[in-house]
Design a protein around this motif. Structure first.
Motif, PDB file in Angstrom:
ATOM      1  N   ILE A 116      -8.045   4.315  -1.254  1.00 44.31           N
ATOM      2  CA  ILE A 116      -6.857   3.668  -0.687  1.00 44.31           C
ATOM      3  C   ILE A 116      -6.682   4.011   0.790  1.00 44.31           C
ATOM      4  CG2 ILE A 116      -5.171   5.432  -1.361  1.00 44.31           C
ATOM      5  CD1 ILE A 116      -4.566   1.654  -1.696  1.00 44.31           C
ATOM      6  N   ALA A 117      -7.062   5.207   1.200  1.00 43.43           N
ATOM      7  CA  ALA A 117      -6.938   5.586   2.613  1.00 43.43           C
ATOM      8  C   ALA A 117      -7.865   4.747   3.491  1.00 43.43           C
ATOM      9  CB  ALA A 117      -7.227   7.075   2.788  1.00 43.43           C
ATOM     10  N   VAL A 118      -9.051   4.441   3.008  1.00 46.82           N
ATOM     11  CA  VAL A 118      -9.994   3.594   3.751  1.00 46.82           C
ATOM     12  C   VAL A 118      -9.430   2.185   3.868  1.00 46.82           C
ATOM     13  CG1 VAL A 118     -12.297   2.529   3.676  1.00 46.82           C
ATOM     14  CG2 VAL A 118     -12.020   4.954   3.108  1.00 46.82           C
ATOM     15  N   ILE A 157       0.856  -1.197   0.000  1.00 46.62           N
ATOM     16  CA  ILE A 157       0.000   0.000   0.000  1.00 46.62           C
ATOM     17  C   ILE A 157       0.886   1.238   0.000  1.00 46.62           C
ATOM     18  CG2 ILE A 157      -1.620   1.374   1.376  1.00 46.62           C
ATOM     19  CD1 ILE A 157      -2.825  -1.348   2.327  1.00 46.62           C
ATOM     20  N   ASN A 158       1.886   1.262   0.868  1.00 43.94           N
ATOM     21  CA  ASN A 158       2.796   2.398   0.957  1.00 43.94           C
ATOM     22  C   ASN A 158       3.552   2.607  -0.354  1.00 43.94           C
ATOM     23  OD1 ASN A 158       4.217   4.547   2.350  1.00 43.94           O
ATOM     24  ND2 ASN A 158       5.966   3.157   2.359  1.00 43.94           N
ATOM     25  N   ALA A 159       4.033   1.516  -0.947  1.00 42.78           N
ATOM     26  CA  ALA A 159       4.793   1.618  -2.200  1.00 42.78           C
ATOM     27  C   ALA A 159       3.937   2.153  -3.344  1.00 42.78           C
ATOM     28  CB  ALA A 159       5.386   0.257  -2.573  1.00 42.78           C
ATOM     29  N   PHE A 205      -3.893   0.574  -6.446  1.00 42.80           N
ATOM     30  CA  PHE A 205      -3.532   1.704  -7.288  1.00 42.80           C
ATOM     31  C   PHE A 205      -3.281   2.891  -6.364  1.00 42.80           C
ATOM     32  CE2 PHE A 205      -6.302  -1.105  -9.695  1.00 42.80           C
ATOM     33  CZ  PHE A 205      -5.594  -1.282 -10.866  1.00 42.80           C
ATOM     34  N   PRO A 206      -2.645   3.958  -6.853  1.00 39.76           N
ATOM     35  CA  PRO A 206      -2.324   5.080  -5.958  1.00 39.76           C
ATOM     36  C   PRO A 206      -3.524   5.684  -5.219  1.00 39.76           C
ATOM     37  CG  PRO A 206      -1.079   5.274  -7.977  1.00 39.76           C
ATOM     38  CD  PRO A 206      -2.046   4.137  -8.176  1.00 39.76           C
ATOM     39  N   ASP A 207      -4.692   5.675  -5.838  1.00 38.45           N
ATOM     40  CA  ASP A 207      -5.852   6.327  -5.222  1.00 38.45           C
ATOM     41  C   ASP A 207      -6.911   5.374  -4.695  1.00 38.45           C
ATOM     42  OD1 ASP A 207      -4.796   8.879  -5.776  1.00 38.45           O
ATOM     43  OD2 ASP A 207      -5.590   8.800  -7.812  1.00 38.45           O
TER      44      ASP A 207
END
Length: 104
Positions: free
Chosen positions: A88-90, A43-45, A66-68
Motif C-alpha cells: 500500500i505504501a508503494v 487509501i488513507n481511510a 486493503f490496509p497492507d
C-alpha cells in the motif's frame, strides 16, 4: 511531461506491478484531480482502518485496497488476469506522484 514518462520515487521499470500502476492511473484515473483525490482519501481511510477495504471498478481495471496492500486486476482480458498485490505504501507514493504529475 507525458504519461509515458510518469514515474515516482522507487519506480522500477522491471517490476510488472509498477508498470501496472502506471497503466491503472493512466487508463482508469486519467487526469482527473477529483478521481486522484478520492483515491488518496480511500487509501488513507483503509490504511488507518476507518474502513476495512475499498473497491473501484474502472474502465479497464478493478482496484481493491486493503490496509497492507492494493490489488489491481485487469478487467478487459477474456481470461481473468493475474491479480497483482502491491504494498500500500508503494501504491500511495505512486498516486501522490500522479497527483503532482497531472496538476503541473
Amino acid at each position: 511531461m507525458s504519461e509515458n514518462h510518469f514515474t515516482w520515487t522507487g519506480y522500477q521499470s522491471t517490476e510488472s506491478a509498477h508498470r501496472l500502476i502506471i497503466a491503472y492511473l493512466t487508463i482508469d484515473i486519467q487526469k482527473s484531480p477529483e478521481g486522484t483525490m478520492e483515491l488518496l482519501e480511500k487509501i488513507n481511510a483503509v490504511r488507518s482502518r476507518q474502513i476495512p477495504e475499498w473497491e473501484r471498478i474502472g474502465n479497464a481495471y478493478c482496484l481493491r485496497l486493503f490496509p497492507d496492500f492494493a490489488e489491481i486486476e485487469e478487467d478487459f482480458a477474456e481470461e481473468l488476469g493475474k491479480v497483482e498485490q502491491i504494498p500500500i505504501a508503494v501504491f500511495e507514493a505512486a498516486v501522490q506522484s500522479w497527483q503532482q504529475h497531472i496538476t503541473s
